[in-house]
Design an enzyme around this catalytic site. Structure first.
Site, mmCIF file in Angstrom:
data_model
loop_
_atom_site.group_PDB
_atom_site.id
_atom_site.type_symbol
_atom_site.label_atom_id
_atom_site.label_comp_id
_atom_site.label_asym_id
_atom_site.label_seq_id
_atom_site.Cartn_x
_atom_site.Cartn_y
_atom_site.Cartn_z
ATOM 1 N N LYS A 1 103.155 -38.553 -26.371
ATOM 2 C CA LYS A 1 103.489 -40.052 -26.771
ATOM 3 C C LYS A 1 103.352 -40.612 -28.120
ATOM 4 O O LYS A 1 102.755 -38.701 -28.942
ATOM 5 C CB LYS A 1 101.849 -40.130 -26.055
ATOM 6 C CG LYS A 1 101.760 -40.677 -24.412
ATOM 7 C CD LYS A 1 100.686 -40.792 -24.317
ATOM 8 C CE LYS A 1 101.026 -41.342 -23.046
ATOM 9 N NZ LYS A 1 99.003 -41.718 -22.265
ATOM 10 N N TYR B 1 104.619 -48.980 -17.475
ATOM 11 C CA TYR B 1 102.908 -49.123 -17.010
ATOM 12 C C TYR B 1 102.754 -50.714 -16.864
ATOM 13 O O TYR B 1 101.647 -50.757 -16.648
ATOM 14 C CB TYR B 1 102.513 -49.450 -18.747
ATOM 15 C CG TYR B 1 102.198 -47.528 -18.841
ATOM 16 C CD1 TYR B 1 101.566 -46.617 -18.502
ATOM 17 C CD2 TYR B 1 103.299 -46.532 -20.301
ATOM 18 C CE1 TYR B 1 101.184 -45.030 -18.755
ATOM 19 C CE2 TYR B 1 102.040 -45.941 -20.677
ATOM 20 C CZ TYR B 1 101.740 -45.144 -20.016
ATOM 21 O OH TYR B 1 101.775 -43.445 -20.539
ATOM 22 N N ASN C 1 96.197 -40.083 -25.732
ATOM 23 C CA ASN C 1 95.780 -39.051 -24.775
ATOM 24 C C ASN C 1 97.362 -37.696 -24.900
ATOM 25 O O ASN C 1 96.969 -37.102 -24.299
ATOM 26 C CB ASN C 1 95.165 -39.190 -23.613
ATOM 27 C CG ASN C 1 96.003 -39.982 -23.399
ATOM 28 O OD1 ASN C 1 97.433 -40.194 -23.404
ATOM 29 N ND2 ASN C 1 95.963 -40.113 -22.174
ATOM 30 N N HIS D 1 101.560 -37.854 -21.372
ATOM 31 C CA HIS D 1 102.052 -38.854 -20.162
ATOM 32 C C HIS D 1 102.628 -37.708 -18.649
ATOM 33 O O HIS D 1 103.717 -36.727 -19.422
ATOM 34 C CB HIS D 1 102.939 -39.826 -19.460
ATOM 35 C CG HIS D 1 103.235 -40.240 -19.030
ATOM 36 N ND1 HIS D 1 102.491 -40.915 -18.106
ATOM 37 C CD2 HIS D 1 104.620 -40.105 -17.706
ATOM 38 C CE1 HIS D 1 103.355 -41.290 -16.656
ATOM 39 N NE2 HIS D 1 104.612 -40.168 -17.286
ATOM 40 N N GLU E 1 110.616 -42.824 -12.205
ATOM 41 C CA GLU E 1 109.882 -42.675 -13.576
ATOM 42 C C GLU E 1 110.829 -42.128 -13.791
ATOM 43 O O GLU E 1 112.099 -42.434 -14.994
ATOM 44 C CB GLU E 1 109.133 -41.671 -13.743
ATOM 45 C CG GLU E 1 107.914 -42.982 -14.075
ATOM 46 C CD GLU E 1 106.380 -42.158 -14.261
ATOM 47 O OE1 GLU E 1 105.427 -42.915 -13.995
ATOM 48 O OE2 GLU E 1 106.414 -40.733 -14.040
HETATM 49 P P1 ATP Z 1 99.607 -41.339 -17.780
HETATM 50 O O1 ATP Z 1 99.869 -42.135 -16.763
HETATM 51 O O2 ATP Z 1 99.849 -41.742 -19.796
HETATM 52 O O3 ATP Z 1 100.181 -40.151 -17.934
HETATM 53 P P2 ATP Z 1 97.037 -41.170 -16.619
HETATM 54 O O4 ATP Z 1 98.111 -40.970 -15.691
HETATM 55 O O5 ATP Z 1 96.334 -39.610 -16.642
HETATM 56 O O6 ATP Z 1 97.961 -40.735 -17.688
HETATM 57 P P3 ATP Z 1 96.696 -43.912 -15.966
HETATM 58 O O7 ATP Z 1 95.694 -43.906 -15.179
HETATM 59 O O8 ATP Z 1 97.478 -43.796 -16.087
HETATM 60 O O9 ATP Z 1 96.605 -42.414 -16.434
HETATM 61 O O10 ATP Z 1 96.477 -44.462 -17.538
HETATM 62 C C1 ATP Z 1 97.135 -44.699 -18.224
HETATM 63 C C2 ATP Z 1 97.220 -44.686 -19.705
HETATM 64 O O11 ATP Z 1 97.075 -45.782 -20.521
HETATM 65 C C3 ATP Z 1 96.890 -43.254 -20.421
HETATM 66 O O12 ATP Z 1 97.196 -42.444 -20.132
HETATM 67 C C4 ATP Z 1 96.209 -43.641 -21.189
HETATM 68 O O13 ATP Z 1 96.615 -43.800 -22.087
HETATM 69 C C5 ATP Z 1 95.997 -45.119 -21.279
HETATM 70 N N1 ATP Z 1 94.701 -45.765 -21.087
HETATM 71 C C6 ATP Z 1 94.350 -45.844 -19.528
HETATM 72 N N2 ATP Z 1 93.034 -45.783 -19.051
HETATM 73 C C7 ATP Z 1 92.788 -46.044 -20.454
HETATM 74 C C8 ATP Z 1 90.928 -46.745 -20.913
HETATM 75 N N3 ATP Z 1 89.435 -46.845 -19.776
HETATM 76 N N4 ATP Z 1 91.251 -46.758 -22.147
HETATM 77 C C9 ATP Z 1 92.037 -47.254 -22.790
HETATM 78 N N5 ATP Z 1 93.279 -46.589 -22.409
HETATM 79 C C10 ATP Z 1 93.173 -46.491 -21.779
HETATM 80 MG MG MG Z 2 99.411 -42.204 -14.905
#
Ligand code: ATP
Ligand code: MG
Length: 138
Positions: free
Chosen positions: A10, A50, A113, A116, A127
């Site tokens: 990211k 997303y 974070n 992804h 994806e």
């Molecule tokens: P990713 O899909 O990016 O691999 P993930 O599967 O761990 O991450 P998801 O629930 O799919 O988490 O959320 C997608 C992304 O949205 C997260 O990686 C983070 O960048 C952001 N995100 C998720 N939850 C929150 C939150 N509560 N507050 C802020 N940002 C969030």
């Molecule tokens: Mg995710």
């Protein structure tokens, strides 16, 4: 079984100069890189990628974050690639991540974070197609 997954380094981690260190972690964990590209996501691409989170409180901010600078997108292959990459990444919130995970080492907060990874094999195939054509997956 050999499986493929999609990963994105990211904008936070790319801007911090951690691309090489994260790629080394991925290769050392036994993933083969099938395709890799640096690019800046357009707003519509980030929104579509997303899409499942559209309407959630963090969606707008997430789209802004994912478009703030270049990302590195890659197609990865290994046994149980989807689950093993999620292990290597750690949970969404870096504060909850285990020692030695990418998010523990390079993540800042639950949004910023660092990485992804696809969350299921079916998601991974969708994806991968989103970013790469079949002929690019070597
Ligand atoms: P990713 O899909 O990016 O691999 P993930 O599967 O761990 O991450 P998801 O629930 O799919 O988490 O959320 C997608 C992304 O949205 C997260 O990686 C983070 O960048 C952001 N995100 C998720 N939850 C929150 C939150 N509560 N507050 C802020 N940002 C969030
Ligand atoms: Mg995710």
């Amino acid at each position: 079984m050999l499986e493929r997954t999609l990963s994105i380094i990211k904008p936070d981690a790319v801007a911090a100069g951690c691309t090489g260190k994260i790629l080394a972690m991925i290769e050392e964990a036994g993933f083969r890189i099938l395709a890799l590209r640096m690019q800046r996501l357009r707003r519509e691409q980030a929104e579509q990628f997303y899409e499942v989170h559209r309407g959630k409180h963090f969606y707008e901010s997430l789209v802004r974050f994912m478009t703030e600078g270049p990302v590195v997108v890659m197609a990865l292959e290994r046994e149980d690639a989807v689950a093993r990459l999620r292990d290597l990444m750690g949970p969404t919130d870096p504060a909850k991540a285990g020692e030695g995970t990418v998010r523990k080492l390079y993540g800042t907060n639950i949004e910023r974070n660092a990485i992804h990874g696809s969350d299921a094999p079916e998601t991974a195939e969708r994806e991968l197609r989103f970013f790469f054509s079949t002929s690019e997956l070597v």
